[in-house]
Scaffold this motif. Structure first.
Motif, PDB file in Angstrom:
ATOM      1  N   PHE A 101     -84.929 -30.510 -29.392  1.00 15.97           N
ATOM      2  CA  PHE A 101     -83.610 -30.104 -28.928  1.00 15.97           C
ATOM      3  C   PHE A 101     -83.789 -29.039 -28.025  1.00 15.97           C
ATOM      4  CE2 PHE A 101     -83.739 -31.047 -33.456  1.00 15.97           C
ATOM      5  CZ  PHE A 101     -82.641 -31.473 -33.837  1.00 15.97           C
ATOM      6  N   ASN A 102     -83.210 -29.217 -26.734  1.00 12.34           N
ATOM      7  CA  ASN A 102     -83.629 -28.501 -25.664  1.00 12.34           C
ATOM      8  C   ASN A 102     -82.533 -27.927 -24.877  1.00 12.34           C
ATOM      9  OD1 ASN A 102     -86.630 -28.882 -25.619  1.00 12.34           O
ATOM     10  ND2 ASN A 102     -86.166 -30.937 -25.387  1.00 12.34           N
ATOM     11  N   PHE A 103     -82.353 -26.794 -24.309  1.00  8.45           N
ATOM     12  CA  PHE A 103     -81.329 -26.081 -23.976  1.00  8.45           C
ATOM     13  C   PHE A 103     -81.627 -25.361 -22.679  1.00  8.45           C
ATOM     14  CE2 PHE A 103     -81.584 -25.498 -28.505  1.00  8.45           C
ATOM     15  CZ  PHE A 103     -80.190 -25.600 -28.841  1.00  8.45           C
ATOM     16  N   ALA A 104     -80.463 -25.142 -21.828  1.00 10.16           N
ATOM     17  CA  ALA A 104     -80.541 -24.523 -20.585  1.00 10.16           C
ATOM     18  C   ALA A 104     -80.556 -23.085 -20.551  1.00 10.16           C
ATOM     19  CB  ALA A 104     -79.280 -25.049 -19.698  1.00 10.16           C
ATOM     20  N   LYS A 105     -80.377 -22.291 -19.433  1.00  9.58           N
ATOM     21  CA  LYS A 105     -80.433 -20.995 -19.726  1.00  9.58           C
ATOM     22  C   LYS A 105     -79.315 -20.262 -20.101  1.00  9.58           C
ATOM     23  CE  LYS A 105     -83.444 -19.646 -15.640  1.00  9.58           C
ATOM     24  NZ  LYS A 105     -83.426 -19.103 -14.436  1.00  9.58           N
TER      25      LYS A 105
ATOM     26  N   TYR B 198     -78.332 -32.996 -11.066  1.00 11.42           N
ATOM     27  CA  TYR B 198     -77.533 -32.171 -11.667  1.00 11.42           C
ATOM     28  C   TYR B 198     -77.807 -30.707 -11.793  1.00 11.42           C
ATOM     29  CZ  TYR B 198     -76.363 -36.895 -13.524  1.00 11.42           C
ATOM     30  OH  TYR B 198     -75.985 -38.171 -13.818  1.00 11.42           O
ATOM     31  N   ASN B 199     -78.755 -30.225 -11.122  1.00  9.23           N
ATOM     32  CA  ASN B 199     -79.383 -28.845 -11.019  1.00  9.23           C
ATOM     33  C   ASN B 199     -79.271 -28.203 -12.320  1.00  9.23           C
ATOM     34  OD1 ASN B 199     -79.945 -26.635  -9.519  1.00  9.23           O
ATOM     35  ND2 ASN B 199     -77.918 -25.665  -9.556  1.00  9.23           N
ATOM     36  N   THR B 200     -79.736 -28.889 -13.237  1.00  8.96           N
ATOM     37  CA  THR B 200     -80.001 -28.491 -14.680  1.00  8.96           C
ATOM     38  C   THR B 200     -81.395 -28.750 -15.029  1.00  8.96           C
ATOM     39  OG1 THR B 200     -77.586 -28.905 -15.151  1.00  8.96           O
ATOM     40  CG2 THR B 200     -79.143 -28.303 -17.063  1.00  8.96           C
ATOM     41  N   VAL B 201     -82.059 -27.580 -15.501  1.00 12.82           N
ATOM     42  CA  VAL B 201     -83.449 -27.612 -16.158  1.00 12.82           C
ATOM     43  C   VAL B 201     -83.413 -26.957 -17.343  1.00 12.82           C
ATOM     44  CG1 VAL B 201     -85.808 -27.024 -15.780  1.00 12.82           C
ATOM     45  CG2 VAL B 201     -84.486 -27.417 -13.838  1.00 12.82           C
ATOM     46  N   PRO B 202     -84.028 -27.869 -18.486  1.00 14.87           N
ATOM     47  CA  PRO B 202     -84.254 -27.240 -19.984  1.00 14.87           C
ATOM     48  C   PRO B 202     -85.119 -26.211 -19.901  1.00 14.87           C
ATOM     49  CG  PRO B 202     -84.251 -29.581 -19.904  1.00 14.87           C
ATOM     50  CD  PRO B 202     -84.296 -29.274 -18.566  1.00 14.87           C
ATOM     51  N   VAL B 203     -84.758 -24.845 -20.351  1.00 13.07           N
ATOM     52  CA  VAL B 203     -85.875 -23.852 -20.217  1.00 13.07           C
ATOM     53  C   VAL B 203     -86.409 -23.445 -21.609  1.00 13.07           C
ATOM     54  CG1 VAL B 203     -84.804 -22.864 -18.029  1.00 13.07           C
ATOM     55  CG2 VAL B 203     -83.917 -22.191 -20.481  1.00 13.07           C
ATOM     56  N   TYR B 204     -85.758 -23.922 -22.687  1.00 13.00           N
ATOM     57  CA  TYR B 204     -86.296 -23.500 -24.048  1.00 13.00           C
ATOM     58  C   TYR B 204     -85.849 -24.519 -25.148  1.00 13.00           C
ATOM     59  CZ  TYR B 204     -81.930 -21.490 -25.745  1.00 13.00           C
ATOM     60  OH  TYR B 204     -80.651 -21.252 -26.242  1.00 13.00           O
ATOM     61  N   GLY B 205     -86.351 -24.412 -26.298  1.00 12.26           N
ATOM     62  CA  GLY B 205     -86.116 -25.358 -27.166  1.00 12.26           C
ATOM     63  C   GLY B 205     -86.853 -25.394 -28.501  1.00 12.26           C
ATOM     64  N   PHE B 206     -86.734 -26.389 -29.404  1.00 10.39           N
ATOM     65  CA  PHE B 206     -87.726 -26.379 -30.482  1.00 10.39           C
ATOM     66  C   PHE B 206     -87.821 -27.576 -31.068  1.00 10.39           C
ATOM     67  CE2 PHE B 206     -83.355 -25.944 -32.353  1.00 10.39           C
ATOM     68  CZ  PHE B 206     -83.228 -27.102 -33.224  1.00 10.39           C
TER      69      PHE B 206
END
Length: 236
Positions: free
Chosen positions: A194-198, A156-164
């Motif tokens: 909880f993880n987010f993309a750019k 899916y060309n998606t990488v989590p880059v930050y989260g808490f």
């Protein structure tokens, strides 16, 4: 020589088992206690042993994970004898506590349940929630012995880059102890991430239940309020 001797004791011992005293090791190997102390300090810094007042030196075979690292648990455990059992994937209604994370417009999410094994022993029961609208057919992907993050990147060309993450503790319920093969009321970590993309878009939410008997966490950061992971991070 001293360090290799102690490593052999660790290898053949059990988690929490006591080691001989500094004096006993020094006398057995005919070296100074200063030499023994130096070897023990090195092994303690590696996390191989712990030293506590009145309890002496103990073997530490709990897996140590950096709680502030954005790497996946699969990457954190690289090199270990780890296997992953994909139990189930299905669409479910978005729970109330996740509506702010995924957005009010989303009605259903994919729920993925997995168990991780270390040396054949279950240590992590995981429930992952992910938006199937953004990651189509994710419920059809067999995640047995696969890293979810790698699947997201490659497919899916998606990488989590930050989260808490929120970390708390509980005692094993009937359902969880069955999955983790532990006794009733065994102490467990609950790690909720909880993880987010750019793009600041939510990627996935995961709740992990881990046995406190074979896991521990630490924090690595220079500035825990403005955290950015660096190669020379200090322990906080």
């Amino acid at each position: 020589m001293v360090e290799e001797y102690i490593r052999l004791l660790i290898k053949n011992g059990e988690d929490g088992q006591g080691l001989p005293s500094q004096r006993d090791i020094a006398e057995k190997l005919e070296v100074s206690r200063t030499t023994v102390k130096s070897a023990l300090l090195h092994l303690q810094n590696e996390g191989q042993i712990t030293s506590q007042s009145r309890r002496g030196i103990q073997i530490n075979k709990k897996k140590d994970v950096n709680l502030l690292s954005m790497s996946s648990l699969s990457d954190e455990l690289a090199g270990e004898n780890i296997t992953i059992e994909h139990m189930d994937s299905r669409l479910v209604s978005v729970p109330k506590n996740l509506r702010d994370f995924f957005g009010d417009s989303l009605k259903n999410i994919a729920e993925i349940k997995r168990i991780r094994y270390r040396n054949g022993v279950p240590f992590s029961y995981e429930i992952t929630n992910i938006d199937e609208n953004k990651f189509s057919d994710i419920t059809q992907v067999n995640l047995t012995n696969k890293s979810l993050y790698r699947v997201l990147k490659e497919s899916y060309n998606t990488v989590p880059v930050y989260g808490f993450e929120n970390i708390s503790a509980t005692l094993a319920t009937d359902e969880i102890r069955m999955h983790l093969d532990v006794a009733e009321k065994t102490p467990l970590y609950i790690v909720e991430s909880f993880n987010f993309a750019k793009s600041d878009q939510p990627v996935e939410h995961t709740v992990q239940y881990l046995s406190g008997e074979n896991f521990k966490y630490h924090f690595m950061a220079k500035d825990i309020l403005g955290y950015q992971k660096e190669a020379n991070d200090d322990i906080v």
